[in-house]
Design a protein around this motif. Structure first.
Motif, PDB file in Angstrom:
ATOM      1  N   UNK A  67       0.956  -1.096  -0.030  1.00 17.57           N
ATOM      2  CA  UNK A  67      -0.034   0.005  -0.049  1.00 17.57           C
ATOM      3  C   UNK A  67       0.752   1.299  -0.027  1.00 17.57           C
ATOM      4  N   UNK A  68       1.887   1.066   0.658  1.00 17.50           N
ATOM      5  CA  UNK A  68       2.852   2.110   0.729  1.00 17.50           C
ATOM      6  C   UNK A  68       3.564   2.640  -0.702  1.00 17.50           C
ATOM      7  N   UNK A  69       3.905   1.433  -1.389  1.00 17.75           N
ATOM      8  CA  UNK A  69       4.367   1.741  -2.532  1.00 17.75           C
ATOM      9  C   UNK A  69       3.290   2.337  -3.483  1.00 17.75           C
ATOM     10  N   UNK A  70       2.106   1.816  -3.419  1.00 13.02           N
ATOM     11  CA  UNK A  70       1.102   2.529  -4.451  1.00 13.02           C
ATOM     12  C   UNK A  70       1.086   3.966  -4.181  1.00 13.02           C
ATOM     13  N   UNK A  71       1.000   4.323  -2.749  1.00 14.67           N
ATOM     14  CA  UNK A  71       0.946   5.694  -2.445  1.00 14.67           C
ATOM     15  C   UNK A  71       2.406   6.600  -2.973  1.00 14.67           C
ATOM     16  N   UNK A  72       3.368   5.747  -2.943  1.00  8.86           N
ATOM     17  CA  UNK A  72       4.620   6.513  -3.428  1.00  8.86           C
ATOM     18  C   UNK A  72       4.577   6.752  -4.986  1.00  8.86           C
ATOM     19  N   UNK A  73       4.206   5.724  -5.533  1.00  6.89           N
ATOM     20  CA  UNK A  73       4.126   5.660  -7.018  1.00  6.89           C
ATOM     21  C   UNK A  73       3.005   6.696  -7.630  1.00  6.89           C
ATOM     22  N   UNK A  74       1.884   6.794  -6.937  1.00  8.16           N
ATOM     23  CA  UNK A  74       1.043   7.679  -7.264  1.00  8.16           C
ATOM     24  C   UNK A  74       1.593   9.319  -7.161  1.00  8.16           C
ATOM     25  N   UNK A  75       2.187   9.325  -5.894  1.00  4.97           N
ATOM     26  CA  UNK A  75       2.847  10.580  -5.734  1.00  4.97           C
ATOM     27  C   UNK A  75       3.849  10.992  -6.839  1.00  4.97           C
ATOM     28  N   UNK A  76       4.594  10.178  -7.208  1.00  5.50           N
ATOM     29  CA  UNK A  76       5.578  10.291  -8.375  1.00  5.50           C
ATOM     30  C   UNK A  76       5.113  10.665  -9.723  1.00  5.50           C
ATOM     31  N   UNK A  77       4.063   9.794  -9.941  1.00  5.78           N
ATOM     32  CA  UNK A  77       3.438  10.018 -11.194  1.00  5.78           C
ATOM     33  C   UNK A  77       2.681  11.425 -11.218  1.00  5.78           C
TER      34      UNK A  77
END
Length: 409
Positions: A67-77
């Motif tokens: 879940x943390x990875x998902x949030x980080x990836x959306x932040x990066x996008x």
């Protein structure tokens, strides 16, 4: 939700984050996963702040890292579309993603480590006169019982993902959004209920120290205390010996009396039934009455005889028998026992039978019965039909393992 409402809600969420409120994580997760933030008109900078705050709110446990990875990836996008975009910040987020991915890989490797191939599955062979009920229906009913009782709500499941804010945590016992400390969230707790063989009855069972309001299908009476028990019957206002007409001087309020009664069958999927039943009553009365008549007492315990016989390789496996984990809620406790081999308490015929069939070669056998006692300071217990009463856990034979001090390795 209008763009104005969305921005107001985002500001509310970020205020929760700044105040380190426990409710931020679950509420932010729901907001980010329910709505398309671009369609709501939120600026890339606003979305970035939300996803970065959410990534930091997850509990620091590897099973939460996806879940943390998902949030980080959306932040990066979204960062690429924002005025925050610069190489240093991009590099920092990419490094955080790589670090989290590496830690998640370590966790997955440890969690899914391949064990050496074990020998073929151990077989525990069950003989019973209610095979469909005990082997199939009862196991389904137990699964449904525990799922209904302990299944987490979606809100509680969501709250599991987020960390407590430590010393800044506030006292909020009435805020359901942050309620997450439930039994169903504990894997060992649930495994004790779902990774087992369950014994139950297809009818209601009542055990009482008083004769009041017995269940309708049948009742038995015992004088039962530690070290001694004796079956009784009730005739003409007196307690008599179960074996004859001797009237016994026992008051109906004697604290060592047990009145055990049963209802008619409540289960509709009994399946095959090979037990002899009384001919003067319908089967839905006859089965509980036959089980009750076949039961006995052992000291203060009522022994419900289920006619379940198990065969197992005692050189490798033992069977732990004990009351179901939640039995105490019904006013009862179960006597625990560990079956490690065939015991010398049966009649000769039982041992002679053990040599008749080829598959029995080398196997030990034992009987699984339910030994039930009333809890201290409890005068009555009622267990509804299809409630787990006893639990059977296969365990390793004591000769096949040893506890070893790590310092000796």
């Amino acid at each position: 939700m209008t763009p104005q409402e969305a921005r107001a809600h985002l500001h509310y969420l970020m205020s929760l984050c700044l105040r380190k409120e426990e409710s931020f994580g679950p509420l932010a997760f729901e907001f980010g996963h329910t709505y398309d933030l671009d369609q709501l008109g939120l600026l890339p900078e606003e979305q970035f702040n939300l996803w970065m705050a959410l990534s930091d709110a997850y509990a620091d446990e590897p099973k939460r890292f996806k879940f943390k990875l998902e949030a980080l990836q959306k932040a990066l996008d979204v960062l690429h579309r924002s005025r925050y975009a610069d190489q240093e910040l991009l590099r920092h987020i990419r490094q955080e993603i790589q670090k989290t991915e590496a830690e998640l890989a370590i966790y997955n490797e440890a969690y899914r480590t391949q064990r050496p191939a074990a020998p073929g599955k151990y077989q525990i062979i069950v003989e019973t006169d209610l095979p469909d009920y005990f082997l199939t229906t009862a196991q389904k009913r137990a699964t449904a019982y525990y799922q209904k009782k302990f299944k987490l709500s979606s809100e509680a499941h969501q709250a599991q993902q987020f960390k407590n804010p430590g010393a800044e945590r506030k006292f909020q016992p009435d805020n359901l959004i942050v309620h997450k400390e439930f039994p169903g969230a504990c894997a060992p707790f649930m495994n004790a209920r779902t990774n087992a063989f369950h014994l139950m009855l297809p009818f209601d069972l009542k055990i009482s120290r008083k004769p009041d309001d017995p269940l309708a299908a049948g009742v038995r009476i015992w004088y039962a205390k530690m070290g001694y028990s004796y079956p009784l019957r009730y005739e003409m206002g007196k307690l008599c010996s179960y074996f004859g007409d001797e009237v016994l001087d026992i008051a109906l309020d004697d604290p060592d009396l047990l009145f055990v009664s049963v209802s008619e069958v409540k289960e509709t999927e009994l399946g095959s039934m090979e037990r002899a039943l009384p001919a003067d009553v319908p089967p839905e009365i006859g089965l509980p009455r036959a089980i009750l008549e076949g039961s006995n007492t052992l000291g203060p315990f009522v022994q419900i005889v289920c006619n379940v016989k198990v065969w197992f390789d005692a050189s490798s496996v033992a069977l732990l028998l004990q009351g179901a984990p939640d039995l105490y809620e019904y006013g009862l406790f179960g006597a625990s026992g560990l079956a490690v081999r065939t015991y010398g308490t049966e009649k000769v015929e039982a041992y002679a039978e053990a040599t008749k069939k080829p598959w029995q070669e080398g196997l030990s056998f034992n009987y699984i019965n339910m030994h039930l006692g009333l809890l201290p300071n409890t005068d009555q217990a009622f267990v509804p039909a299809n409630t787990p009463i006893f639990t059977v856990y296969p365990v390793l034979n004591r000769q096949t393992y040893t506890f070893k001090d790590v310092r000796s390795l």
